[in-house]
Design an enzyme around this catalytic site. Sequence first.
Site, short mmCIF file in Angstrom:
data_model
loop_
_atom_site.label_atom_id
_atom_site.label_comp_id
_atom_site.label_asym_id
_atom_site.label_seq_id
_atom_site.Cartn_x
_atom_site.Cartn_y
_atom_site.Cartn_z
N ASP A 42 8.79 16.26 57.25
CA ASP A 42 9.22 15.80 58.38
C ASP A 42 7.86 14.76 58.67
O ASP A 42 7.84 14.39 59.63
CB ASP A 42 8.73 16.95 59.18
CG ASP A 42 7.21 17.64 58.98
OD1 ASP A 42 6.52 17.34 57.93
OD2 ASP A 42 6.77 18.48 59.75
N HIS A 245 9.69 -7.08 38.74
CA HIS A 245 9.37 -6.11 40.10
C HIS A 245 8.40 -4.80 39.70
O HIS A 245 8.75 -4.00 40.18
CB HIS A 245 10.74 -5.75 40.98
CG HIS A 245 11.28 -6.82 41.64
ND1 HIS A 245 12.60 -7.03 42.00
CD2 HIS A 245 10.78 -8.04 41.91
CE1 HIS A 245 12.89 -7.97 42.30
NE2 HIS A 245 11.75 -8.94 42.54
N ASP A 262 1.40 -10.22 42.55
CA ASP A 262 2.38 -10.97 43.44
C ASP A 262 2.38 -10.02 44.85
O ASP A 262 2.67 -9.06 44.73
CB ASP A 262 3.83 -10.80 43.03
CG ASP A 262 5.17 -11.38 43.77
OD1 ASP A 262 4.63 -11.39 44.83
OD2 ASP A 262 5.81 -11.70 43.43
N ASP A 273 4.00 -14.55 51.00
CA ASP A 273 4.33 -14.23 49.36
C ASP A 273 3.57 -14.96 48.42
O ASP A 273 4.20 -16.35 48.21
CB ASP A 273 5.83 -14.17 49.61
CG ASP A 273 6.34 -13.71 48.11
OD1 ASP A 273 5.59 -13.13 47.29
OD2 ASP A 273 7.55 -13.94 48.00
N HIS A 355 14.78 -15.67 36.92
CA HIS A 355 15.12 -15.28 38.29
C HIS A 355 15.39 -16.75 38.99
O HIS A 355 15.10 -18.06 38.14
CB HIS A 355 13.96 -14.58 38.83
CG HIS A 355 12.45 -15.20 38.63
ND1 HIS A 355 12.02 -16.11 39.55
CD2 HIS A 355 11.60 -14.76 37.82
CE1 HIS A 355 10.59 -16.39 39.12
NE2 HIS A 355 10.47 -15.49 38.01
N HIS A 359 13.16 -18.66 47.63
CA HIS A 359 13.91 -17.83 48.94
C HIS A 359 13.26 -18.18 50.00
O HIS A 359 12.04 -18.58 50.02
CB HIS A 359 13.82 -16.50 48.46
CG HIS A 359 12.53 -15.77 48.38
ND1 HIS A 359 11.60 -15.42 49.62
CD2 HIS A 359 11.73 -15.39 47.46
CE1 HIS A 359 10.37 -14.80 48.90
NE2 HIS A 359 10.51 -14.64 47.78
N HIS A 366 12.00 -11.88 51.94
CA HIS A 366 13.14 -12.40 51.56
C HIS A 366 14.17 -12.60 52.80
O HIS A 366 15.03 -12.05 53.15
CB HIS A 366 14.25 -11.82 50.36
CG HIS A 366 13.27 -11.25 49.12
ND1 HIS A 366 13.72 -10.79 48.07
CD2 HIS A 366 12.13 -12.15 48.69
CE1 HIS A 366 12.99 -10.63 47.11
NE2 HIS A 366 11.99 -11.56 47.58
N GLU A 391 8.23 -20.42 42.88
CA GLU A 391 7.92 -19.39 42.13
C GLU A 391 8.30 -19.24 40.81
O GLU A 391 9.05 -18.38 40.44
CB GLU A 391 8.07 -17.85 42.82
CG GLU A 391 9.38 -17.72 43.32
CD GLU A 391 9.36 -16.13 43.83
OE1 GLU A 391 8.91 -15.36 43.28
OE2 GLU A 391 9.93 -16.09 45.18
N TYR A 395 8.16 -15.31 31.05
CA TYR A 395 8.01 -13.69 30.64
C TYR A 395 8.32 -13.68 29.15
O TYR A 395 9.55 -13.81 28.86
CB TYR A 395 8.87 -13.10 31.56
CG TYR A 395 8.54 -13.37 32.95
CD1 TYR A 395 7.68 -12.95 33.87
CD2 TYR A 395 9.47 -14.29 33.66
CE1 TYR A 395 7.43 -13.62 35.04
CE2 TYR A 395 9.38 -14.85 34.77
CZ TYR A 395 8.49 -14.22 35.54
OH TYR A 395 8.18 -14.62 36.91
N ARG A 415 3.59 -15.92 36.41
CA ARG A 415 4.44 -16.43 37.47
C ARG A 415 3.34 -17.27 38.75
O ARG A 415 2.17 -16.55 38.74
CB ARG A 415 5.17 -15.51 38.24
CG ARG A 415 5.85 -15.92 39.64
CD ARG A 415 7.11 -14.96 39.94
NE ARG A 415 6.70 -13.85 40.65
CZ ARG A 415 6.70 -12.59 39.74
NH1 ARG A 415 7.11 -12.67 38.65
NH2 ARG A 415 6.19 -11.39 40.51
N GLU A 417 3.44 -18.60 42.72
CA GLU A 417 4.03 -18.77 43.71
C GLU A 417 3.40 -19.32 44.96
O GLU A 417 2.36 -18.50 45.14
CB GLU A 417 4.77 -17.35 44.21
CG GLU A 417 5.66 -17.22 45.39
CD GLU A 417 6.32 -15.73 45.55
OE1 GLU A 417 5.73 -14.83 45.06
OE2 GLU A 417 7.21 -15.69 46.04
N1 GLY Z 1 7.48 -10.84 45.81
C1 GLY Z 1 8.81 -10.87 45.57
C2 GLY Z 1 9.11 -12.09 45.36
O1 GLY Z 1 8.31 -12.76 45.07
O2 GLY Z 1 10.16 -12.76 45.84
MN MN Z 2 8.98 -14.71 46.37
MN MN Z 3 6.33 -12.74 45.50
#
Ligand code: GLY
Ligand code: MN
Ligand code: MN
Length: 449
Positions: A42, A245, A262, A273, A355, A359, A366, A391, A395, A415, A417
């Site tokens: 609950d 992820h 990240d 982000d 990727h 975005h 996103h 970003e 990898y 990465r 970003e």
């Molecule tokens: N944190 C998710 C991305 O970088 O899109």
């Molecule tokens: Mn991102």
């Molecule tokens: Mn990110």
Amino acid sequence: MPDGPVFALPEYLRRQSALLSQLDINSILLIPTNDLKIRSHDVHYPFRASSDILYLTGWEEPKALFVGYHDGEDWKTTLFVRDNNELAERWEGRRVGVVGAQERWPVDHARDWENRLGILEGLIQTKNTVYIQQGHDHDLDTLVNRLLITKTREKTVSGKGPSAVVDPSALLAEMRIRKSESEISIMREAAIIASNAHKHAMRNTKGESNEFEIQSLIESTFMKNKSIPSYGSIVAGGDNATILHYHANQDHVKDGSLILIDAGCEVQGYASDITRTWPVGGKFSQVQKDLYEIVLTAQLDAIDMCRPGNTWSDPHKAAVRSLSEGLVEKGVLDCTIEEAMGENYDGRVREFFMHGTSHSIGLDVHDVGVIKPNGEEDGRLLEPGMVLTVEPGLYFPKWVENLNIDPKFSGIGIRIEDDVLITDGDPEVLTASCPKTVVDIENTVGKDV
Ligand code: GLY
Ligand code: MN
Ligand code: MN
């Protein structure tokens, strides 16, 4: 309990009017917020209002519905909200209530959410088209669908009731993709808090550590600054950084490893982000540095493409080209730059960078925004006021077979970003205060230990 919405009321009224003026006056607009979700037995997940109701009204409580309709003279708005209830508030927290909403929120009328179906049934029956975001308020969806079905049967008799149901999300997305000055100033704040969080984690780590301990350094900075994570923080040591992820954040991190973090925060609904990758011991090895510099050059090349008039794909194309050049020049890939890049930016480099580069970011991390509104192959043109991430990454998972690279690169994920505002001039990197060059990172890691 907030005294009022985040922005001054005229900003919301402009947004409402920009949306409603696109609708036929025989329409009604229904924007319910999302529902509470059970996490366990609950106990609910912390509630976060839907981005569209935040955008249109700044209303943050659950069980709310924004309505826009034309009364023959003008567009009118109503916000249905949970009313005050002393007993419920003693358990769950204070509510703004109907009177508070009427006095301080940007709507013509506030009404009790419990009464919405009875009040709306007659109004919906006078409209031809219902613009509604379905899936949030089951009872409202049922009402609208019943009126639509009844209408199709009765239309020939009385002509009464709606004959079309339309999702207004694309109209809202088109508005939300361009940020106003006041939105940008909150996004700058979210970017600075997240940059400080990454810096705090770098400064307070020296040598071996644990992913969860480093996560606590990041998220304590968010909390100290009245913000929350805008998504589950990714704190990935060594080979874990090759999982895009990754979110377990439970492993030990060996001295000599890189850590990829990240993590971004949300301030008054708006997200940042950021990803940074750095050596927990404070010094990059030569191999780590070589790969890091390839990603950094690609990221800077991509940021340089974030200018009005360039297409949405241009930063991605620049990143793919730059990574390809770097991988071939450093001997990571044994092929030509053309083969690494591929004719359609889909060459061998995509085995290690699978990727997208960007975005949109805003109320959602996103964020909404149709990238190919008219089917443009390379996406729409960038415009001042748009904010996007840049970003790129590389990898090299140890555990994937046949990667066809020198084993010395295995187990490395990198990465970088940033959040970038398109301006009339140069791109504005909102997250620029977060260390990013090899020198700046090495001068920061471990400095407060
Ligand atoms: N944190 C998710 C991305 O970088 O899109
Ligand atoms: Mn991102
Ligand atoms: Mn990110």
